[in-house]
Design a protein around this motif. Structure first.
Motif, PDB file in Angstrom:
ATOM      1  N   PRO A 184       1.451  39.243 -33.260  1.00 10.16           N
ATOM      2  CA  PRO A 184       1.752  37.929 -32.670  1.00 10.16           C
ATOM      3  C   PRO A 184       3.210  37.811 -32.233  1.00 10.16           C
ATOM      4  CG  PRO A 184       0.571  37.686 -34.748  1.00 10.16           C
ATOM      5  CD  PRO A 184       0.991  39.112 -34.650  1.00 10.16           C
ATOM      6  N   PHE A 187       3.512  39.914 -28.908  1.00 10.13           N
ATOM      7  CA  PHE A 187       2.582  39.509 -27.850  1.00 10.13           C
ATOM      8  C   PHE A 187       2.756  38.047 -27.444  1.00 10.13           C
ATOM      9  CE2 PHE A 187      -1.784  38.783 -26.076  1.00 10.13           C
ATOM     10  CZ  PHE A 187      -1.687  39.723 -25.060  1.00 10.13           C
ATOM     11  N   LEU A 188       3.142  37.207 -28.413  1.00 14.33           N
ATOM     12  CA  LEU A 188       3.235  35.765 -28.127  1.00 14.33           C
ATOM     13  C   LEU A 188       4.636  35.194 -28.337  1.00 14.33           C
ATOM     14  CD1 LEU A 188      -0.076  34.485 -29.768  1.00 14.33           C
ATOM     15  CD2 LEU A 188       0.399  34.670 -27.329  1.00 14.33           C
ATOM     16  N   ASN A 191       7.594  36.455 -26.105  1.00 17.48           N
ATOM     17  CA  ASN A 191       7.441  36.028 -24.711  1.00 17.48           C
ATOM     18  C   ASN A 191       7.736  34.547 -24.541  1.00 17.48           C
ATOM     19  OD1 ASN A 191       6.724  38.465 -23.456  1.00 17.48           O
ATOM     20  ND2 ASN A 191       4.644  38.310 -24.231  1.00 17.48           N
ATOM     21  N   ILE A 192       7.281  33.748 -25.509  1.00 16.29           N
ATOM     22  CA  ILE A 192       7.532  32.305 -25.437  1.00 16.29           C
ATOM     23  C   ILE A 192       9.028  32.017 -25.549  1.00 16.29           C
ATOM     24  CG2 ILE A 192       7.194  30.106 -26.619  1.00 16.29           C
ATOM     25  CD1 ILE A 192       4.382  31.157 -27.408  1.00 16.29           C
TER      26      ILE A 192
END
Length: 256
Positions: A184, A187-188, A191-192
């Protein structure tokens, strides 16, 4: 046990585990295939791009578009290399055979990192040349300024991702916990943080955000990072060193 014997033993362990072959193969296939797909789509979309998008168009970086998913397979590889022995209970046998914990850990990391580097460089060069073939007249060549650095950097980036994962796995000692945090995060979360204005200045110092600049040849307009491609890779290397140091401290202080 001599260091050369430990290294030979770790090489035997790594190549005898099926998950090693599968995860590395997946990293190669996903990185190359997705890079080719995005390159082909970018070629078709180029004529419809705005003026700003054409200025920022980076054919080298586009061929590495598959790295965002390929790195996840490298994360799995790095985690499994270190934590498999904890999940099977073999760590007690390994440490009984090699009481010098530093020698044990860094021999494992050296072998796995060498394998990751070989696979990473091969993948990076293949992704570049096949991606450029898909770009057609929009392609660049490896002789252009900054391109060879970016291609070699792609292999180094994949290696450092795997090494960072090894360090985290050595600290957490659990494949499920390590993957549950790393997947996470890369991948998340990363990037956020890297794309939201309020957190962009923090996100640019995360390992993948900083390290991926080594694969860029064209700096996007408005990118005000205070470091260049090698500086970004250096920041990522510091994250890796911190993770490996943490893994060593945990292994040294805790029982198997």
């Amino acid at each position: 046990m001599a260091a050369t014997q430990v290294i030979r033993s770790e090489w035997t362990k790594i190549r005898s585990v099926a998950s090693t072959v599968w995860t590395l193969s997946l990293a190669v296939v996903v990185t190359i295939a997705l890079g080719m797909l995005i390159s082909a789509l970018s070629k078709n979309e180029f004529d419809r791009m705005g003026a700003q998008e054409r200025v920022d168009f980076d054919p080298t970086f586009i061929s590495f578009a598959g790295m965002s998913l390929g790195q996840l397979a490298m994360i799995v590889f790095g985690v499994l290399v270190v934590s498999n022995e904890y999940s099977t209970g073999m760590i007690r046998t390994s440490l009984a055979a090699v009481p010098q914990r530093g020698t044990f850990l860094f021999s494992k990391i050296a072998v796995a990192s060498g394998l990751a580097l070989a696979v990473g460089l091969a993948t990076s060069f293949a992704a570049f040349f096949l991606g450029q073939a898909m770009l057609g007249e929009r392609r660049t060549s490896v002789g252009e300024p900054g391109v060879l650095r970016a291609v070699i950097g792609g292999g180094l980036y994949m290696t450092l991702i795997a090494m960072f994962s090894m360090g985290v796995a050595a600290m957490l000692r659990s494949p499920m916990l390590s993957l549950g945090i790393l997947m996470p995060f890369f991948f998340l979360v990363s990037n956020i943080l890297g794309n939201v204005d309020a957190t962009k200045k923090v996100g640019r110092y995360l390992p993948d955000q900083a390290g991926s600049t080594i694969m860029q040849v064209v700096t996007p307009v408005g990118d005000d990072r205070p470091y260049g491609p090698w500086g970004g890779l250096g920041i990522m290397a510091l994250w890796v060193l911190a993770a490996l140091a943490g893994g060593y401290v945990v292994l040294k202080r805790r029982d198997a």
